[in-house]
Scaffold this active site. Structure first.
Site, PDB file in Angstrom:
ATOM      1  N   ARG A 116       0.839  -1.179   0.211  1.00  0.00           N
ATOM      2  CA  ARG A 116      -0.476  -0.066   0.336  1.00  0.00           C
ATOM      3  C   ARG A 116       0.946   1.035  -0.462  1.00  0.00           C
ATOM      4  NH1 ARG A 116      -3.382  -0.294   5.301  1.00  0.00           N
ATOM      5  NH2 ARG A 116      -1.303  -1.394   6.078  1.00  0.00           N
ATOM      6  N   ASN A 158      -6.073  -2.455   2.755  1.00  0.00           N
ATOM      7  CA  ASN A 158      -6.276  -4.141   2.476  1.00  0.00           C
ATOM      8  C   ASN A 158      -7.464  -4.688   2.414  1.00  0.00           C
ATOM      9  OD1 ASN A 158      -3.258  -4.494   3.127  1.00  0.00           O
ATOM     10  ND2 ASN A 158      -3.061  -4.154   5.095  1.00  0.00           N
TER      11      ASN A 158
END
Length: 93
Positions: free
Chosen positions: A20, A38
């Site tokens: 990320r 996520n």
């Protein structure tokens, strides 16, 4: 310059490997807005909006990710551009 929006799901070893954070960096460097998060099933989900070529470069990055990631599958869905985002951020579960 054509603006686009894509919704992406990335499967594989993509959590716990700074995926990320690296996607955020790639997006910000290219002026792409949206978010990344996520999912509870181990995948990463993201929405990218911006200039077509810049968005494609971030999507291309999602196909391999950072060095510790092992991307197995990427799903890309084109959606209508909205212009809703001012920047790029990481959403927390």
């Amino acid at each position: 310059m054509l603006n686009v929006r894509v919704h992406v799901y990335v499967a594989g070893k993509v959590q716990g490997v700074f995926f990320r954070q690296n996607v955020k960096r790639q997006a910000q460097c290219r002026g792409v807005c949206g978010w990344v998060s996520n999912l509870s099933d181990g995948r990463v989900e993201a929405v990218f909006e911006g200039e077509s070529l810049s968005v494609q470069e971030v999507v291309d990055y999602c196909h391999h990710g950072p060095s510790f990631a092992k991307v197995e599958h990427v799903e890309v869905f084109f959606e209508d551009y909205t212009g809703d985002f001012l920047d790029f951020h990481i959403l927390l579960l």
